[in-house]
Design a protein around this motif. Structure first.
Motif, PDB file in Angstrom:
ATOM      1  N   ALA A  10      -0.135 -12.893   4.618  1.00  0.00           N
ATOM      2  CA  ALA A  10      -0.842 -12.550   3.386  1.00  0.00           C
ATOM      3  C   ALA A  10      -0.295 -11.286   2.741  1.00  0.00           C
ATOM      4  O   ALA A  10      -0.330 -11.146   1.514  1.00  0.00           O
ATOM      5  N   GLY A  11       0.213 -10.354   3.531  1.00  0.00           N
ATOM      6  CA  GLY A  11       0.750  -9.130   2.968  1.00  0.00           C
ATOM      7  C   GLY A  11       2.052  -9.345   2.222  1.00  0.00           C
ATOM      8  O   GLY A  11       2.416  -8.560   1.334  1.00  0.00           O
ATOM      9  N   ILE A  12       2.772 -10.407   2.557  1.00  0.00           N
ATOM     10  CA  ILE A  12       4.048 -10.720   1.917  1.00  0.00           C
ATOM     11  C   ILE A  12       3.868 -11.811   0.862  1.00  0.00           C
ATOM     12  O   ILE A  12       4.642 -11.914  -0.080  1.00  0.00           O
ATOM     13  N   GLY A  13       2.846 -12.609   1.035  1.00  0.00           N
ATOM     14  CA  GLY A  13       2.569 -13.648   0.060  1.00  0.00           C
ATOM     15  C   GLY A  13       3.312 -14.941   0.318  1.00  0.00           C
ATOM     16  O   GLY A  13       3.645 -15.664  -0.621  1.00  0.00           O
ATOM     17  N   LEU A  59       0.846  -1.192   0.000  1.00  0.00           N
ATOM     18  CA  LEU A  59       0.000   0.000   0.000  1.00  0.00           C
ATOM     19  C   LEU A  59       0.882   1.243   0.000  1.00  0.00           C
ATOM     20  O   LEU A  59       1.635   1.473   0.944  1.00  0.00           O
ATOM     21  N   GLN A  60       0.783   2.040  -1.032  1.00  0.00           N
ATOM     22  CA  GLN A  60       1.596   3.254  -1.116  1.00  0.00           C
ATOM     23  C   GLN A  60       0.805   4.450  -0.591  1.00  0.00           C
ATOM     24  O   GLN A  60       0.618   5.459  -1.272  1.00  0.00           O
ATOM     25  N   LEU A  61       0.360   4.309   0.662  1.00  0.00           N
ATOM     26  CA  LEU A  61      -0.345   5.402   1.319  1.00  0.00           C
ATOM     27  C   LEU A  61       0.638   6.491   1.732  1.00  0.00           C
ATOM     28  O   LEU A  61       1.819   6.208   1.972  1.00  0.00           O
ATOM     29  N   PRO A  62       0.179   7.729   1.843  1.00  0.00           N
ATOM     30  CA  PRO A  62       1.071   8.801   2.285  1.00  0.00           C
ATOM     31  C   PRO A  62       1.622   8.497   3.675  1.00  0.00           C
ATOM     32  O   PRO A  62       0.882   8.096   4.573  1.00  0.00           O
ATOM     33  N   ALA A  67      -6.347   2.983   0.908  1.00  0.00           N
ATOM     34  CA  ALA A  67      -6.947   3.092   2.242  1.00  0.00           C
ATOM     35  C   ALA A  67      -7.959   1.973   2.461  1.00  0.00           C
ATOM     36  O   ALA A  67      -8.033   1.377   3.541  1.00  0.00           O
ATOM     37  N   GLY A  68      -8.741   1.652   1.438  1.00  0.00           N
ATOM     38  CA  GLY A  68      -9.705   0.566   1.563  1.00  0.00           C
ATOM     39  C   GLY A  68      -9.041  -0.790   1.675  1.00  0.00           C
ATOM     40  O   GLY A  68      -9.533  -1.687   2.373  1.00  0.00           O
ATOM     41  N   THR A  69      -7.908  -0.950   1.010  1.00  0.00           N
ATOM     42  CA  THR A  69      -7.215  -2.239   1.006  1.00  0.00           C
ATOM     43  C   THR A  69      -6.688  -2.609   2.383  1.00  0.00           C
ATOM     44  O   THR A  69      -6.415  -3.792   2.646  1.00  0.00           O
ATOM     45  N   THR A  70      -6.553  -1.634   3.277  1.00  0.00           N
ATOM     46  CA  THR A  70      -6.099  -1.965   4.639  1.00  0.00           C
ATOM     47  C   THR A  70      -7.033  -2.966   5.310  1.00  0.00           C
ATOM     48  O   THR A  70      -6.621  -3.679   6.226  1.00  0.00           O
TER      49      THR A  70
END
Length: 467
Positions: A332-335, A205-208, A307-310
């Motif tokens: 799951a975040g790393i796969g 996620l490339q959130l600010p 933001a929704g993907t969180t």
């Protein structure tokens, strides 16, 4: 915008969280005693001939990792990764060990860090400082031309870092074609590992990201933390090592993993609907990872979808096991399976997971003190992670309140990250503030104007309404 009230601004916040200012006398005494006499110093492989370098944030002194990347025949890369050997300086059951279990991890704060280990160790005897011979755990991982690991060796060694770099200096050197030979292959390995991550289904996620910086005259400013390719590539070396460590422990049936359950179908379907509402095309055959990798982080709609993907990344924790493979063994975040082993100076669990890997790969029993601690590590680390997140958020909230206090009534540009019936989560672009906004008719993923209506510096709260 800059806040300049002078020094000591965070004293009340530190008091609220009861952050320690130093270490107990018995911890400092033990650190002084072990600093000059690490465990097993004479029984290590001499790897001081490998030209290691460190790549860290500018000014860092607690250097956990040193790297040397060696291209090999066939297009692969041999990764030499030296990790500070904290177990050599921490007697099991001693004062340092007990204090580290209480702290869990280092807190990196703008007015001074709260370290996991005494600075005599974390910034001195255990840190992989340039020019100094240090005890380390040396991982050598061979990868093929696509970045997949093909062989691994783990052992205790003596290493010497030759140079200390930061992300910006490495980026400049790579662009100029003058990178140190030990990291010249970092872009190739980093890109290959990123491609593998997308294929594995890793979620990035490339959130600010907000960052507190030192302003003029001793004040504080809030900036948007830039994303740096070198930092991402460097992180891939750590992830490669952590995934390799997880495989070692799972094969042996003993260890501790960083885990995250897969999102259920209902949540993924919700995200797909959100993408449609934001006008983001999502081919039916594309995975979440592939979709996110193709987004432009500068677009408001992308920020809203991130933001929704969180929601897909809830439930992260730690899983300890001894005697078999646990039911939840992946992140799951790393796969894939993953373990923390590359930051033992600043994180408690790494020291224990590393000892498991050393024992398993050498055909020796896992030390009793490690096995006896496995069951309690998930709770210790989960508590530490939660506490660290609360402290970091409080610091950001405090600086936001300080900076905005003199601007009540002002209108700001913002992006709507999440919209509900009468409120929204927004990202104000200048200064970079994540906040809540009241109103109606919010266009999720759209740009709006918001008015700052109230600031409570003591409670560290700011309030916006749609303008």
């Amino acid at each position: 915008m800059v806040h300049t009230p002078g020094a000591g601004d965070f004293a009340s916040l530190r008091a609220d969280f009861e952050l320690p200012e130093s270490f107990p006398p018995d911890v400092l005494a033990e650190a002084e005693a072990v600093a000059g006499d690490p465990e097993g110093a004479g029984e290590r492989e001499d790897a001081t001939g490998i030209p290691f370098v460190t790549v860290d944030p500018a000014g860092a002194k607690d250097l956990d990792q040193a790297v040397c990347l060696e291209p090999v025949r066939g297009g692969g890369i041999r990764v030499h990764y030296a990790i500070a050997d904290l177990a050599a300086f921490v007697p099991p059951g001693g004062a340092i060990d007990a204090e580290a279990r209480r702290r869990g991890q280092t807190l990196y704060l703008p007015d001074g860090n709260v370290p996991l280990h005494p600075p005599e160790l974390s910034e001195g005897a255990a840190s992989l400082l340039p020019g100094m011979v240090r005890p380390a755990v040396l991982w050598t991982i061979d990868t093929d031309s696509g970045g997949e690991p093909t062989a691994v060796r783990v052992r205790r060694a003596l290493v010497r870092s030759t140079e200390r770099f930061d992300y910006d200096t490495v980026a400049a050197a790579l662009e100029a074609g003058t990178a140190h030979p030990s990291i010249a292959a970092l872009p190739a390995l980093g890109r290959a590992r990123r491609e593998l991550a997308v294929r594995r289904g890793a979620v990035e996620l490339q959130l600010p990201e907000q960052e507190i910086g030192a302003g003029p005259d001793g004040g504080w400013l809030l900036v948007r933390r830039p994303r740096n390719d070198v930092e991402a590539w460097n992180a891939e070396v750590s992830l490669l090592t952590g995934m390799t460590a997880a495989s070692i422990m799972l094969e042996a049936g003993v260890g501790v993993l960083r885990t995250l359950p897969e999102a259920d179908d209902e949540t993924v379907d919700w995200l797909r609907r959100s993408a449609g509402a934001l006008g983001i095309p999502w081919p039916r055959e594309a995975t979440v990872s592939e979709l996110l990798a193709g987004l432009d982080p500068a677009q408001p709609s992308s920020l809203a979808l991130y933001a929704g993907t969180t929601r897909l990344l809830r439930g992260a924790g730690y899983t300890a096991f001894d005697g078999g493979v646990p039911e939840l063994a992946t992140h799951a975040g790393i796969g894939g399976p993953y373990a923390h082993v590359t930051a033992p100076i600043r994180r408690l669990v790494d020291r224990f997971a590393t000892e498991v890997c050393l024992a398993v790969t050498s055909g020796k029993p896992v030390p009793r003190w490690v096995r006896a601690s496995l069951a309690e590590l998930p709770e210790l680390m989960q508590g530490s992670d939660t506490f660290a997140a609360r402290v970091e958020r409080a610091y950001l909230d405090q600086v936001e309140a300080w900076i905005l206090a003199e601007h009540i009534g002002r209108v700001f540009d913002a992006v709507v990250l999440r919209a509900e019936e009468n409120k929204a989560e927004i990202f104000v672009e200048n200064p970079p503030v994540l906040g809540k906004c009241s109103g109606s008719g919010f266009p999720e993923g759209g740009r709006i104007s918001v008015r700052l209506t109230a600031v409570d510096v003591t409670k560290r709260k700011v309030s916006f309404v749609r303008a």
